[in-house]
Enzyme design. Sequence first.
Site, mmCIF file in Angstrom:
data_model
loop_
_atom_site.group_PDB
_atom_site.id
_atom_site.type_symbol
_atom_site.label_atom_id
_atom_site.label_comp_id
_atom_site.label_asym_id
_atom_site.label_seq_id
_atom_site.Cartn_x
_atom_site.Cartn_y
_atom_site.Cartn_z
ATOM 1 N N ALA A 64 0.866 -1.245 0.075
ATOM 2 C CA ALA A 64 -0.058 0.105 0.147
ATOM 3 C C ALA A 64 1.015 1.225 -0.001
ATOM 4 O O ALA A 64 2.075 1.300 0.535
ATOM 5 C CB ALA A 64 -1.043 0.190 1.153
ATOM 6 N N SER A 146 10.878 9.326 17.114
ATOM 7 C CA SER A 146 12.399 9.592 17.062
ATOM 8 C C SER A 146 12.720 10.393 18.241
ATOM 9 O O SER A 146 11.997 11.314 18.759
ATOM 10 C CB SER A 146 12.676 10.022 15.619
ATOM 11 O OG SER A 146 14.129 10.440 15.601
ATOM 12 N N TYR A 159 11.529 16.036 9.206
ATOM 13 C CA TYR A 159 11.475 15.194 9.734
ATOM 14 C C TYR A 159 11.298 14.978 11.146
ATOM 15 O O TYR A 159 10.417 14.445 11.938
ATOM 16 C CB TYR A 159 12.862 14.106 9.524
ATOM 17 C CG TYR A 159 12.835 12.997 10.421
ATOM 18 C CD1 TYR A 159 12.486 11.760 9.843
ATOM 19 C CD2 TYR A 159 13.610 12.999 11.337
ATOM 20 C CE1 TYR A 159 12.523 10.516 10.615
ATOM 21 C CE2 TYR A 159 13.860 11.672 11.954
ATOM 22 C CZ TYR A 159 13.251 10.443 11.531
ATOM 23 O OH TYR A 159 13.200 9.260 12.364
ATOM 24 N N ALA A 160 12.072 16.020 11.917
ATOM 25 C CA ALA A 160 11.897 16.395 13.364
ATOM 26 C C ALA A 160 10.402 16.727 13.497
ATOM 27 O O ALA A 160 9.833 16.281 14.387
ATOM 28 C CB ALA A 160 12.883 17.410 13.765
#
Length: 255
Positions: A64, A146, A159-160
């Site tokens: 998917a 993360s 990302y952060a």
Amino acid sequence: MSGLLQGQVALVTGAGGGIGRGIALRFAQEGAAVALHCRTSVAAARDTADTLRDSGARTVVLRADLTDEDECRRLVGEAAAWGEGRLTALVNNAGVQPTRELAGMTAAQWRAVVDTNLSSVFACTQAAVEVMRGQEGGGTVTHIASIEARMPAVAHAHYAASKAAVVMHARSAALEYGHHGIRVNTVSPGLIDREGLEQAWPEGVRRWRQAAPLGRLGRPRDVGDACVFLASPLASWLTGHDLVLDGGVSARPTW
């Protein structure tokens, strides 16, 4: 193994990657039937499925594109159908980590990370809850976040930010879904080892080992262990929690 997840049906997204494989292996070792999601890493996911079957586990590979909300819902529906109407654990592991400084980042590049890392978590969790809320015992949802949710790095702003939002999504979902018997938590890993990492980034690996009180990189199995714990009865009174898994790096003073 202790059979902590005996009888459970789990869906692990991004199971074609190293961390996803580590999570899937640990779930299977603890007795769960595991649906392995992939988008492009089909061969790797099938290899993981073969390993699980060789150990006697029940598994299936499902493809998917999780940047598409309808695809997220289809994936969860297929996993539940494969589980004969049951889905007891969802691990939202799929994600991307490109690097680009903010000054040169386009809105499209920002959205590509947010759609994969955050919007997919929202859609898959929402779909999974529709299954879990109607079954005895509810279920568990674990997001892979993360340490960058709290400790950003240069060229990792998209990302952060996406991982910080994932942590808050889990806390919000824990608040709203708890009365259905559904627990929602996050695991926030630090640097996890993968094939070729030390050769590609020797200085970064060296700095990490120096900074980590436990003196090593994480392993996919470490993330899998944390996810098993959160999905197991051992964590039955634990929800809305971010389990930091970094070998102690975040305990080190920054001044």
